[in-house]
Design a protein around this motif. Structure first.
Motif, mmCIF file in Angstrom:
data_model
loop_
_atom_site.group_PDB
_atom_site.id
_atom_site.type_symbol
_atom_site.label_atom_id
_atom_site.label_comp_id
_atom_site.label_asym_id
_atom_site.label_seq_id
_atom_site.Cartn_x
_atom_site.Cartn_y
_atom_site.Cartn_z
ATOM 1 N N LEU A 58 1.054 -0.997 0.042
ATOM 2 C CA LEU A 58 -0.436 0.156 -0.025
ATOM 3 C C LEU A 58 0.767 1.294 0.177
ATOM 4 C CD1 LEU A 58 -2.389 -0.849 2.968
ATOM 5 C CD2 LEU A 58 -2.964 -0.785 -0.514
ATOM 6 N N VAL A 59 0.288 2.228 -0.436
ATOM 7 C CA VAL A 59 1.088 3.451 -0.904
ATOM 8 C C VAL A 59 -0.354 4.997 -0.270
ATOM 9 C CG1 VAL A 59 3.108 2.982 -2.038
ATOM 10 C CG2 VAL A 59 0.264 3.959 -2.662
ATOM 11 N N TYR A 60 0.807 5.514 0.186
ATOM 12 C CA TYR A 60 0.218 6.852 -0.122
ATOM 13 C C TYR A 60 0.702 7.701 -1.484
ATOM 14 C CZ TYR A 60 0.511 6.708 5.416
ATOM 15 O OH TYR A 60 0.202 6.202 6.422
ATOM 16 N N THR A 61 -0.789 8.480 -1.538
ATOM 17 C CA THR A 61 -0.343 9.211 -2.485
ATOM 18 C C THR A 61 -0.645 10.991 -2.273
ATOM 19 O OG1 THR A 61 -2.567 9.591 -3.108
ATOM 20 C CG2 THR A 61 -1.549 7.264 -3.813
ATOM 21 N N GLU A 62 -0.619 12.049 -3.121
ATOM 22 C CA GLU A 62 -1.155 13.227 -2.351
ATOM 23 C C GLU A 62 -2.846 13.333 -2.830
ATOM 24 O OE1 GLU A 62 0.804 15.727 -0.954
ATOM 25 O OE2 GLU A 62 1.911 13.356 -0.316
ATOM 26 N N SER A 63 -3.319 11.843 -3.175
ATOM 27 C CA SER A 63 -4.972 12.636 -3.788
ATOM 28 C C SER A 63 -5.867 12.956 -2.453
ATOM 29 C CB SER A 63 -5.178 11.034 -4.184
ATOM 30 O OG SER A 63 -4.965 11.210 -5.394
ATOM 31 N N ILE A 64 -6.287 13.544 -2.951
ATOM 32 C CA ILE A 64 -7.259 14.508 -2.259
ATOM 33 C C ILE A 64 -8.987 13.963 -1.582
ATOM 34 C CG2 ILE A 64 -9.104 16.254 -0.761
ATOM 35 C CD1 ILE A 64 -6.618 17.793 -1.792
#
Length: 111
Positions: A58-64
């Protein structure tokens, strides 16, 4: 309710067992969801949780997913002056809540 209104086509699963973020991982493992929406501020300091995310690729994104505007609790008679000084700080000294958060993250090697 705001989350559901912002994404009406999503099938939301809210963990009901009170296990918070670890409950989300359990629900993900059980196949109840394909995506987890987790705030960085809620999770980056928890190394065990980060390890669980990494093991699942799992990764972090900058998606809001949703924005929650934050206001400062202040008496109405002080609000105008507070707003003035916040704008002055940002305009003339590059002082803002966002800039302070970014500076904190940089000093503490957080992304």
């Amino acid at each position: 309710a705001d989350l559901v209104l912002a994404h009406p086509d999503a099938n939301f699963v809210f963990n009901q067992e009170g296990k918070e973020l670890y409950g989300l991982v359990d629900d993900y493992d059980a196949g109840k969801c394909d995506v987890m929406a987790v705030g960085k501020m809620d999770s980056l300091g928890d190394l065990h949780l980060m390890d669980l995310f990494c093991k699942r690729d799992l990764v972090y994104t900058e998606s809001i997913v949703i924005e929650n505007p934050v206001g400062f609790p202040i008496r109405s008679e002080l609000a105008s002056g507070f707003n003035y000084w916040m704008l002055q700080g940002e305009k003339y000294h590059s002082i803002s809540v966002q800039a302070s958060l970014e500076e904190y993250d940089a000093k503490n090697k957080r992304k």
